[in-house]
Design an enzyme around this catalytic site. Structure first.
Site, mmCIF file in Angstrom:
data_model
loop_
_atom_site.group_PDB
_atom_site.id
_atom_site.type_symbol
_atom_site.label_atom_id
_atom_site.label_comp_id
_atom_site.label_asym_id
_atom_site.label_seq_id
_atom_site.Cartn_x
_atom_site.Cartn_y
_atom_site.Cartn_z
ATOM 1 C CD GLU A 127 32.367 -11.751 -46.931
ATOM 2 O OE1 GLU A 127 33.075 -10.750 -47.108
ATOM 3 O OE2 GLU A 127 31.263 -11.918 -47.511
ATOM 4 C CD GLU A 242 46.155 -19.845 -46.632
ATOM 5 O OE1 GLU A 242 45.211 -20.235 -45.912
ATOM 6 O OE2 GLU A 242 46.009 -19.027 -47.557
ATOM 7 C CD GLN A 279 52.810 -61.514 -38.870
ATOM 8 O OE1 GLN A 279 51.709 -61.832 -39.303
ATOM 9 N NE2 GLN A 279 53.921 -62.145 -39.207
ATOM 10 C CD GLN A 342 41.107 -49.500 -34.106
ATOM 11 O OE1 GLN A 342 40.430 -48.485 -34.094
ATOM 12 N NE2 GLN A 342 40.612 -50.697 -33.865
ATOM 13 C CB ALA A 369 44.416 -23.597 -46.108
#
Length: 390
Positions: A127, A242, A279, A342, A369
């Protein structure tokens, strides 16, 4: 604990992956751009047996466990987090709660239609003044005769604009606080029930989000889900499931980010060679892979534990494991999409490359959640109360 995926589960993964590549990937960017969920997709999902993956066969589903549900959501998240989010709200927040807490008549009335895609469900808890403080809801339900009259509103509700039924929490005895909450099944056509608006979001565009409004909404007493004033049990019973299902969606986003980064880095050339040979780029790819694999096994372990508890087993460690799974995965995925973008460089910052969708979608999982902050508090409280559990 055996965390290996079975041959049957691999078959399901493959089937869902193929469905998503055929039916959703070609329109994934369009779904995002137009912020629109194709109506015909629901029945296609039903026909593909995705909407009933976690529902018992006697109610029109396939009857698979929590881990299999997680695997399904993971594959969906790799292609379209928006579609995955709406499906997750439908099959987990609505169907799962309905099957676990509804009476036989309620389950037979609604579940087969959810599994087939004929109706769509949502869950109304959050809410305007009650988010992390879920038991602080202000929506009320007053009984008059054989009906309850609901007053209040719910916000940030996934599927609200398209839902045919909503599982709604309201206070039947506000003075009792958490012990005065009741869950209701509210149908779209009920008098006094409306959806006020479609909320536009920066991510998960295409997954409709809206506000539910109750203005003396009349709900028959037979539509109480579970028992009167026992809504907190309904609420808490499904939270562990959930969390792991949502973590599976997030993992799919991370996997997609890694796949896109790897593909782009093997094509893009700078200083005379492919950037995948640099690298620093190798380090990014290695870190993304390692952290996502750690997330995977944490999620799978949590799914097995949540499944055992959900089917009547006794579990305590599952609460902190489930919270840890979504906490770690959400933050890992946020880093993964950032590093993937990136690697894409300037192209990643445009709307032309799909990484932009996953970048915008990922942040939700640190908020929805239960926020990362709330998850940390839950984990710490469980540790203080019960110890490590191993």
């Amino acid at each position: 604990m055996d965390l290996e995926v079975s041959n049957e589960q691999k078959r399901i993964q493959k089937s869902v992956r193929e469905f998503m590549l055929k039916e959703v990937e070609p329109i994934a960017d369009e779904i995002d751009k137009n912020d629109y969920f194709p109506e015909d997709l629901w029945k296609k999902l039903g026909k593909a047996e995705i909407l009933g993956v976690n529902v018992a066969e006697e109610y029109g589903g396939s009857g698979y466990d929590v881990l299999t549900t997680v695997l399904v959501m993971e594959q969906m998240g790799r292609i379209s987090p928006s579609v995955a989010l709406s499906v997750g709200a439908n099959i987990n927040l609505c169907a799962h709660n309905l099957e676990k807490n509804g009476n036989e008549e309620q389950k037979r009335q609604y579940l087969p239609s959810i599994c087939s895609g004929e109706i769509v469900g949502c869950l109304g808890l959050t809410e305007p003044e009650a988010g992390s403080d879920a038991v602080g809801i202000q929506t009320t339900a007053e009984k008059t005769g054989d009906d309850y009259f609901l007053n209040g509103s719910k916000t940030f509700i996934t599927n609200a604009p398209v839902a045919d039924i909503a599982l709604v929490y309201a206070k039947t005895e506000p003075e009792k606080g958490a012990k005065g909450i009741t869950a209701f099944i509210v149908e779209k056509g009920f008098e006094g029930f409306s959806v006020s608006k479609n909320i536009e979001k920066i991510g998960h565009r295409g997954s409709p989000t809206g506000e539910l409004v109750f203005n003396n909404c009349r709900v028959p007493a037979e539509n109480v889900l579970g028992e009167v004033n026992q809504g907190i049990k309904v609420m808490m019973r499904g939270l562990d499931v959930e969390r792991v299902v949502v973590a599976g969606m997030a993992l799919g986003i991370g996997e997609a980010a890694l796949e896109l980064a790897l593909k782009y880095s093997k094509q893009r050339r700078q200083f005379g060679e492919k950037i995948c040979n640099f690298q620093l780029v190798k380090a990014k790819l290695a870190d993304m892979y390692t952290q996502l694999e750690a997330s995977r096994y944490l999620i799978y372990r949590a799914a097995v534990l949540a499944g055992n508890t959900d089917n009547g087993g006794k579990g305590t460690v599952v609460h902190k494991i489930a919270a840890a799974a979504i906490l770690f995965t959400a933050e890992t995925v946020t880093k993964a999409v950032d590093q993937s973008l990136q690697i894409h460089g300037g192209y990643g910052y445009t709307m032309d490359f799909p990484i932009n969708r996953f970048y915008r979608d990922a942040k939700l999982y640190e908020i929805g959640a239960g926020t990362s902050e709330i998850r940390r508090i839950l984990i710490a409280n469980e540790l203080i109360k019960r110890g490590l559990g191993y």
